[in-house]
Design a protein around this motif. Structure first.
Motif, PDB file in Angstrom:
ATOM      1  N   VAL A 119       0.723  -1.435  -0.185  1.00 60.61           N
ATOM      2  CA  VAL A 119      -0.185   0.152  -0.110  1.00 60.61           C
ATOM      3  C   VAL A 119       0.993   1.346   0.211  1.00 60.61           C
ATOM      4  O   VAL A 119       1.237   1.769   1.292  1.00 60.61           O
ATOM      5  N   PRO A 120       1.504   2.039  -1.330  1.00 61.46           N
ATOM      6  CA  PRO A 120       1.840   2.930  -1.266  1.00 61.46           C
ATOM      7  C   PRO A 120       0.882   4.023  -1.069  1.00 61.46           C
ATOM      8  O   PRO A 120      -0.184   4.468  -1.077  1.00 61.46           O
ATOM      9  N   PHE A 121       1.825   5.005  -0.113  1.00 59.76           N
ATOM     10  CA  PHE A 121       0.640   5.820   0.567  1.00 59.76           C
ATOM     11  C   PHE A 121       1.933   7.096   1.167  1.00 59.76           C
ATOM     12  O   PHE A 121       3.256   7.125   1.149  1.00 59.76           O
ATOM     13  N   SER A 122       1.135   8.197   0.876  1.00 58.90           N
ATOM     14  CA  SER A 122       1.961   9.696   1.554  1.00 58.90           C
ATOM     15  C   SER A 122       2.033  10.239   2.439  1.00 58.90           C
ATOM     16  O   SER A 122       0.971  10.411   3.248  1.00 58.90           O
ATOM     17  N   PHE A 176       7.034  12.713   2.339  1.00 62.64           N
ATOM     18  CA  PHE A 176       7.628  11.474   1.795  1.00 62.64           C
ATOM     19  C   PHE A 176       6.513  10.806   1.534  1.00 62.64           C
ATOM     20  O   PHE A 176       5.450   9.914   2.013  1.00 62.64           O
ATOM     21  N   ARG A 177       7.004   9.745   0.022  1.00 63.40           N
ATOM     22  CA  ARG A 177       5.943   8.723  -0.493  1.00 63.40           C
ATOM     23  C   ARG A 177       6.559   7.318   0.195  1.00 63.40           C
ATOM     24  O   ARG A 177       7.724   7.509   0.058  1.00 63.40           O
ATOM     25  N   TRP A 178       6.042   6.626   0.928  1.00 65.17           N
ATOM     26  CA  TRP A 178       6.552   5.208   1.542  1.00 65.17           C
ATOM     27  C   TRP A 178       5.598   4.405   0.591  1.00 65.17           C
ATOM     28  O   TRP A 178       4.429   4.510   0.518  1.00 65.17           O
ATOM     29  N   GLU A 179       6.175   3.129   0.567  1.00 64.72           N
ATOM     30  CA  GLU A 179       5.948   1.431   0.159  1.00 64.72           C
ATOM     31  C   GLU A 179       5.550   0.882   1.326  1.00 64.72           C
ATOM     32  O   GLU A 179       6.451   0.701   2.411  1.00 64.72           O
ATOM     33  N   GLY A 180       4.446   0.094   1.896  1.00 63.03           N
ATOM     34  CA  GLY A 180       3.124   0.852   2.950  1.00 63.03           C
ATOM     35  C   GLY A 180       3.415  -1.115   2.892  1.00 63.03           C
ATOM     36  O   GLY A 180       2.635  -1.786   1.947  1.00 63.03           O
ATOM     37  N   TRP A 181       4.267  -2.001   3.914  1.00 62.08           N
ATOM     38  CA  TRP A 181       3.473  -3.327   3.857  1.00 62.08           C
ATOM     39  C   TRP A 181       2.376  -3.902   5.070  1.00 62.08           C
ATOM     40  O   TRP A 181       2.681  -3.385   6.481  1.00 62.08           O
ATOM     41  N   ALA A 182       1.253  -4.305   3.999  1.00 59.61           N
ATOM     42  CA  ALA A 182       0.567  -4.891   6.046  1.00 59.61           C
ATOM     43  C   ALA A 182       0.179  -6.176   5.539  1.00 59.61           C
ATOM     44  O   ALA A 182      -0.057  -6.722   4.212  1.00 59.61           O
ATOM     45  N   ARG A 183      -0.124  -6.812   6.828  1.00 62.35           N
ATOM     46  CA  ARG A 183      -0.226  -7.751   6.730  1.00 62.35           C
ATOM     47  C   ARG A 183      -1.515  -8.526   8.299  1.00 62.35           C
ATOM     48  O   ARG A 183      -1.283  -7.640   8.833  1.00 62.35           O
ATOM     49  N   ALA A 237      14.864   3.736   1.970  1.00 65.29           N
ATOM     50  CA  ALA A 237      14.837   3.047   1.094  1.00 65.29           C
ATOM     51  C   ALA A 237      16.979   2.789   1.540  1.00 65.29           C
ATOM     52  O   ALA A 237      17.871   4.173   1.062  1.00 65.29           O
ATOM     53  N   GLY A 238      17.475   1.715   0.818  1.00 68.21           N
ATOM     54  CA  GLY A 238      18.876   1.571   1.416  1.00 68.21           C
ATOM     55  C   GLY A 238      19.408   1.445  -0.315  1.00 68.21           C
ATOM     56  O   GLY A 238      18.560   1.836  -1.655  1.00 68.21           O
ATOM     57  N   ALA A 239      20.423   1.565   0.337  1.00 71.79           N
ATOM     58  CA  ALA A 239      21.356   1.691  -1.731  1.00 71.79           C
ATOM     59  C   ALA A 239      20.807   0.256  -2.909  1.00 71.79           C
ATOM     60  O   ALA A 239      20.799   0.959  -4.248  1.00 71.79           O
ATOM     61  N   ALA A 240      21.112  -0.904  -2.489  1.00 71.64           N
ATOM     62  CA  ALA A 240      19.086  -1.627  -3.450  1.00 71.64           C
ATOM     63  C   ALA A 240      19.108  -1.611  -3.948  1.00 71.64           C
ATOM     64  O   ALA A 240      18.101  -1.944  -5.561  1.00 71.64           O
ATOM     65  N   ASP A 241      17.713  -0.859  -3.351  1.00 70.71           N
ATOM     66  CA  ASP A 241      16.274  -0.776  -3.702  1.00 70.71           C
ATOM     67  C   ASP A 241      15.937   0.392  -3.942  1.00 70.71           C
ATOM     68  O   ASP A 241      15.140   0.808  -4.388  1.00 70.71           O
ATOM     69  N   ARG A 242      17.069   1.943  -4.312  1.00 68.93           N
ATOM     70  CA  ARG A 242      16.651   2.787  -4.658  1.00 68.93           C
ATOM     71  C   ARG A 242      16.430   2.948  -6.165  1.00 68.93           C
ATOM     72  O   ARG A 242      15.579   3.582  -6.400  1.00 68.93           O
ATOM     73  N   LEU A 263       9.527   6.885  -4.324  1.00 68.23           N
ATOM     74  CA  LEU A 263       9.120   6.106  -2.882  1.00 68.23           C
ATOM     75  C   LEU A 263      10.339   6.598  -1.568  1.00 68.23           C
ATOM     76  O   LEU A 263      11.352   5.735  -2.667  1.00 68.23           O
ATOM     77  N   ALA A 264      10.169   7.290  -1.090  1.00 69.14           N
ATOM     78  CA  ALA A 264      11.788   6.877  -0.102  1.00 69.14           C
ATOM     79  C   ALA A 264      12.300   6.032   0.405  1.00 69.14           C
ATOM     80  O   ALA A 264      13.072   6.131   0.509  1.00 69.14           O
ATOM     81  N   GLY A 265      10.649   5.288   0.640  1.00 64.78           N
ATOM     82  CA  GLY A 265      11.090   4.001   1.690  1.00 64.78           C
ATOM     83  C   GLY A 265       9.992   3.012   1.866  1.00 64.78           C
ATOM     84  O   GLY A 265       9.201   3.490   1.132  1.00 64.78           O
TER      85      GLY A 265
END
Length: 616
Positions: A112-115, A123-130, A155-160, A168-170
């Motif tokens: 769930v991406p959200f601001s 910022f925008r974030w990539e949310g993970w919900a379970r 976000a880490g270097a590999a995910d940027r 998405l900032a992270g």
């Protein structure tokens, strides 16, 4: 010279040299290339370097300053974007957020991406919900306001490289979620329109209802894995991601109302209509490109200017990259611009060289030039381009536009009038969607080779040789048909020289080819079908399913829909509609030992055991 005199000369210069309208198309196109290079290169420069140069380039004869200024401005814009994303810090999110995209399931979690605001910055974030949070958010929609409790990390270097192009900032782990309201008015309108179209599709099959959502507003979340594979194998996925053709048909649909307006009012109406359509389709890069291009075209007409298609496309690219330079890293934007540029520059010429009725020549020319245009991007990103895409796009392309327009009209009307009327209204929709799906399945089943990176040098050599032969033959009065035949045969031969090796991964592994023994462990079903197709795997003699999970059942169903599977070995509690043989004790299949381990199966090279035989 006094300051007042210098100012007067600067203001008079645009009138003297004709302003932007006097700038030749080639310099506008060069400006688009400059903007793209600046956004990719992104040197650390200031806005003040580019702003005076763009004014000087337009107001004087030094047109070369235009691409230089575009490069500097795009670089400054990209630098500002990257610096902002790099400055993001993690922290707890407690409060109101706005959903930045529609939720979708991935790897057992709801993404769930959200601001949201973290540490005073938004910022925008990539949310993970379970769990319960995922159940609450599953039916949410982009633009809605929610109250979330989450923990965000930059976000880490590999995910940027995957996150930053989507702003998405992270990432963020969502703990609790509670809906507040539907958000701003444009999103409420768009979501109600989408709900109306979806509600009208109750009379359609699961496949057709998902295709309707993809054709009308670009929602591909409900597509069946086998359908996704069919569209990928024929390069028809652009029909499920709203593109420029959809924008053109929307304008055509509202044209009877627009033509009655004054040019200036029409420009405003078109801008509002396209802005709402962009929200409806979630701002896909291809839609943004088409909307800006269409607005520029209407604007040029409103002020009495004529603008060529290359000029409009280049101007749209410049505008978009200056506003959002991260688009240059979007594959959708790259494919859209490449295909449009190829059609604009080459479709007319290619159509003039072909033979046959005009509709066929135009359709084939558009397909050939578009495929040639996207070939570099397709190979660089996806590694291959199927040759079956040419006949598939020729057959399906002319139906896609009417299917989108009628699906939108019937969907909106059917969502209001009820299921009975919607079922009647969607009869043409069912026929058109069925035709496109049938073409995709037919093309995917042809087994034609793929153009892949290893054959690119050979294909370029074939194209060069055929071009030289064609020029030599035309000087002697020979026809064009021989060149076309030689080119097709040469490309086919070059593409057929390479076949992808059988996949050997953790989620999908081909243990043996003759007989075909395939082992799967919760794979992405559509990707599994793609890998088997590119490796040339047809019938499957034994399918080993290692996990008794929902992903395992869906993969078995999808593989059975496109492959003849003679035997399925699985844990006892797999379930599903496809018949399978439960493995209760260790057995050996073509040198592979299969053994039960709780609700899973293990698969390892056999040492010595009795060979398993399928029941007759």
């Amino acid at each position: 010279m006094r300051r007042s005199d210098a100012l007067g000369v600067a203001l008079a210069a645009p009138r003297r040299f004709g302003g932007l309208s006097a700038v030749d198309d080639r310099w506008i196109v060069a400006g688009a290339f400059g903007a793209a290079i600046g956004a990719i290169w992104a040197p650390d420069v200031s806005w003040w370097w580019g702003a005076p140069l763009i004014v000087a380039g337009i107001a004087s004869r030094a047109r070369v300053l235009i691409p230089v200024a575009a490069l500097l401005l795009a670089a400054a814009s990209m630098g500002a974007q990257l610096n902002r994303l790099d400055a993001a810090v993690g922290g707890d999110v407690e409060g109101d957020v706005v959903l930045a995209a529609d939720p979708r399931w991935r790897a057992g979690a709801l993404v769930v991406p959200f601001s949201a605001t973290v540490d005073g910055e938004r910022f925008r974030w990539e949310g993970w919900a379970r769990g319960p949070a995922a159940w609450e958010l599953e039916d949410a929609a982009m633009g809605e306001r929610w109250r979330l409790s989450a923990a965000a990390e930059p976000a880490g270097a590999a995910d940027r490289k995957f996150m930053w192009p989507r702003h998405l900032a992270g990432g963020a782990q969502i703990h609790t979620a509670q809906r507040i309201d539907g958000g701003a008015a444009p999103f409420r309108v768009a979501n109600r329109l989408r709900d109306s179209v979806a509600a009208s599709a109750t009379s359609l099959s699961q496949r057709d209802a998902a295709l309707l959502a993809g054709f009308v507003y670009g929602d591909d979340r409900g597509q069946l894995p086998e359908v996704v594979h069919d569209f990928r194998a024929t390069s028809l996925t652009h029909l499920l991601a709203v593109s420029g053709s959809n924008v053109a048909f929307v304008l055509l649909l509202f044209a009877p109302l627009m033509v009655r307006l004054r040019p200036s009012v029409r420009l405003g109406a078109v801008g509002l209509l396209l802005a709402q359509f962009a929200v409806l389709t979630r701002g896909e890069p291809s839609v943004l490109r088409a909307c800006v291009l269409a607005t520029l075209a209407v604007g040029a007409h409103a002020i009495g200017r004529r603008a060529s298609a290359p000029r409009l496309l280049a101007t749209a690219v410049i505008v978009l990259l200056l506003v959002d330079p991260l688009l240059v890293r979007s594959v959708g934007f790259q494919l859209s611009v490449a295909a449009t540029a190829a059609i604009v520059l080459g479709a007319g010429r290619v159509a003039g060289l072909l033979r046959g009725p005009p509709w066929l020549r135009l359709a084939l020319a558009a397909t050939l030039t578009a495929q040639a245009g996207v070939l570099p991007v397709q190979l660089a990103v996806f590694g291959s381009l199927p040759l079956a895409s040419i006949p598939a796009n020729v057959l399906a392309g002319p139906i896609a536009g009417p299917a989108m327009v009628w699906g939108l009209v019937a969907g909106l009307a059917g969502g209001v009038t009820g299921d009975a009327v919607a079922a009647v209204l969607h009869l043409p929709t069912r026929l058109m969607l069925g035709w496109v799906a049938a073409v995709a399945r037919w093309g995917a089943g042809l087994g034609w080779p793929y153009i892949e990176a290893p054959e690119l040098a050979g294909i370029v050599a074939v194209a060069g040789l055929c071009t030289a032969v064609a020029l030599w033959a035309r000087r002697r009065g020979a026809g064009f048909s021989g060149f076309v035949a030689a080119f097709v045969i040469g490309v086919w031969a070059a593409a057929s020289t390479h076949r992808a090796p059988p996949p050997q991964g953790a989620h999908l592994s081909v243990h043996n080819v003759e007989p075909a023994v395939v082992v799967i462990d919760r794979p992405d079903a559509a990707r599994a079908l793609d890998q088997l197709a590119t490796a040339g795997i047809g019938d499957i003699d034994v399918l080993v399913v290692r996990s008794a999970s929902r992903a395992g059942r869906e993969a078995v169903r999808a593989l059975a829909a496109r492959h003849e599977i003679r035997s399925v070995l699985a844990p006892e509690r797999l379930g599903g509609r496809v018949p399978y043989a439960p493995v209760r004790e260790p057995i050996t299949v073509s040198g592979l030992q299969i053994a039960p381990a709780g609700e899973r199966l293990t698969a390892a090279p056999a040492v010595a055991s009795k060979e398993w035989q399928a029941e007759p």
